[in-house]
Enzyme design. Sequence first.
Site, PDB file in Angstrom:
ATOM      1  N   LEU A   3      10.607 -13.235 -14.261  1.00 54.92           N
ATOM      2  CA  LEU A   3       9.585 -12.848 -13.203  1.00 54.92           C
ATOM      3  C   LEU A   3       8.363 -12.275 -13.728  1.00 54.92           C
ATOM      4  O   LEU A   3       8.447 -11.357 -14.650  1.00 54.92           O
ATOM      5  CB  LEU A   3      10.331 -11.873 -12.280  1.00 54.92           C
ATOM      6  CG  LEU A   3       9.401 -11.411 -10.985  1.00 54.92           C
ATOM      7  CD1 LEU A   3       9.506 -12.238 -10.040  1.00 54.92           C
ATOM      8  CD2 LEU A   3      10.096 -10.011 -10.530  1.00 54.92           C
ATOM      9  N   ASP A  35       2.311  -1.171   2.660  1.00 54.99           N
ATOM     10  CA  ASP A  35       1.730  -0.138   3.627  1.00 54.99           C
ATOM     11  C   ASP A  35       2.897   0.471   4.484  1.00 54.99           C
ATOM     12  O   ASP A  35       3.910   0.034   4.852  1.00 54.99           O
ATOM     13  CB  ASP A  35       0.786  -1.183   4.437  1.00 54.99           C
ATOM     14  CG  ASP A  35      -0.229  -0.220   5.251  1.00 54.99           C
ATOM     15  OD1 ASP A  35      -0.125   1.065   4.699  1.00 54.99           O
ATOM     16  OD2 ASP A  35      -1.038  -0.614   6.164  1.00 54.99           O
ATOM     17  N   HIS A  80       5.235   8.156  -0.601  1.00 53.21           N
ATOM     18  CA  HIS A  80       4.996   6.992  -1.504  1.00 53.21           C
ATOM     19  C   HIS A  80       6.389   7.125  -2.483  1.00 53.21           C
ATOM     20  O   HIS A  80       6.681   6.078  -3.151  1.00 53.21           O
ATOM     21  CB  HIS A  80       3.855   7.567  -2.297  1.00 53.21           C
ATOM     22  CG  HIS A  80       2.649   7.497  -1.539  1.00 53.21           C
ATOM     23  ND1 HIS A  80       2.212   6.260  -1.009  1.00 53.21           N
ATOM     24  CD2 HIS A  80       1.562   8.259  -1.541  1.00 53.21           C
ATOM     25  CE1 HIS A  80       0.994   6.650  -0.395  1.00 53.21           C
ATOM     26  NE2 HIS A  80       0.619   7.689  -0.658  1.00 53.21           N
TER      27      HIS A  80
HETATM   28  C1  FPP Z   1      -0.190   2.173   1.566  1.00 56.06           C
HETATM   29  O1  FPP Z   1       0.595   3.037   2.475  1.00 56.06           O
HETATM   30  C2  FPP Z   1       0.432   2.591   0.227  1.00 56.06           C
HETATM   31  C3  FPP Z   1      -0.300   2.836  -1.169  1.00 56.06           C
HETATM   32  C4  FPP Z   1      -1.622   3.209  -0.932  1.00 56.06           C
HETATM   33  C5  FPP Z   1       0.677   3.430  -2.325  1.00 56.06           C
HETATM   34  C6  FPP Z   1       1.589   2.247  -2.503  1.00 56.06           C
HETATM   35  C7  FPP Z   1       2.482   2.769  -3.585  1.00 56.06           C
HETATM   36  C8  FPP Z   1       3.734   2.671  -3.622  1.00 56.06           C
HETATM   37  C9  FPP Z   1       4.735   2.131  -2.780  1.00 56.06           C
HETATM   38  C10 FPP Z   1       4.451   3.465  -4.708  1.00 56.06           C
HETATM   39  C11 FPP Z   1       4.548   2.594  -5.688  1.00 56.06           C
HETATM   40  C12 FPP Z   1       3.487   2.863  -6.698  1.00 56.06           C
HETATM   41  C13 FPP Z   1       3.337   2.350  -8.107  1.00 56.06           C
HETATM   42  C14 FPP Z   1       2.314   3.200  -8.633  1.00 56.06           C
HETATM   43  C15 FPP Z   1       4.099   1.316  -8.806  1.00 56.06           C
HETATM   44  P1  FPP Z   1      -0.197   4.261   3.243  1.00 56.06           P
HETATM   45  O2  FPP Z   1      -0.336   5.500   2.490  1.00 56.06           O
HETATM   46  O3  FPP Z   1      -1.718   3.856   3.436  1.00 56.06           O
HETATM   47  O4  FPP Z   1       0.417   4.360   4.524  1.00 56.06           O
HETATM   48  P2  FPP Z   1      -0.050   4.658   5.781  1.00 56.06           P
HETATM   49  O5  FPP Z   1      -0.921   3.855   6.284  1.00 56.06           O
HETATM   50  O6  FPP Z   1       1.152   4.638   6.701  1.00 56.06           O
HETATM   51  O7  FPP Z   1      -0.797   6.113   5.963  1.00 56.06           O
END
Ligand code: FPP
Length: 249
Positions: A131, A20, A37
Amino acid sequence: MTESTPVFEIIPAHVAIIMDGNGRWAAARGLPRLAGHRAGTENLRRIIDASIEFGIRHLTLYAFSTENWGRPREEVDGLLSILQEVIDREVKDLHENGVRLRHIGHLEHLSPGLRTKVNEAIELTKNNDRLSLNLAFSYGGRDEIVCAVRQMIEDGIEIEQVDESLVNNYLFTKDIPDPDLIIRTSGEMRISNFLIWQSAYSEWYITPTFWPDFDRQQLIIALQEYARRDRRYGRISPSPCDPDGGDAG
Ligand code: FPP
């Protein structure tokens, strides 16, 4: 300079991560959310490599929840493109490193082309055992339980047959042990529909660090904290007066 591998008293077999804070990481830099992301994607490789190095056997990453489909179209499309890029770019290397890719959630929500790519990666790596990398994509814990109940009804399961072990066997995670440690980055104190059945006795580690900044050193700190935890599973710690020890965890 190569970093030496730390010695942990105990290492969790299964670490699950709620990645997150990508959006806030981007906002803090005046960048669009997708840049966050992308930065979070760069991070995947080093956490996977460190997990192999430290002897973690299962790593589950929450990449996209059933609720994330409700985000703006541009962000959803961006995350789907990132998934495709990760598969295209990383699978060969992951395979050579003994990583088995698994998926939990609903592949049928993806485009046929992307679904095929994910399935091919799963098939290619299925005999690897260094893994198990479990990607939660289009995954929701409640949805997982609903699907399990529906399947049990469809299979004509009798009421007497229903116990915890049977329910486990109907979940997406049926061949994966429960997570020992769940890490959530960005400081939020909530479960967000992640592994809600499987996390009954998981240890939680929450860090204010945004996911793109969560590095090997931060993983080490989380694992050191885990090693200090006293897992009792609802029982009590062994008493020094109790000759049998008496504790399960
Ligand atoms: C949450 O942060 C994150 C996500 C919903 C996406 C997680 C994805 C990645 C780390 C990229 C890797 C992806 C794949 C498909 C392998 P948020 O966007 O909710 O953050 P915020 O709460 O700060 O807005």
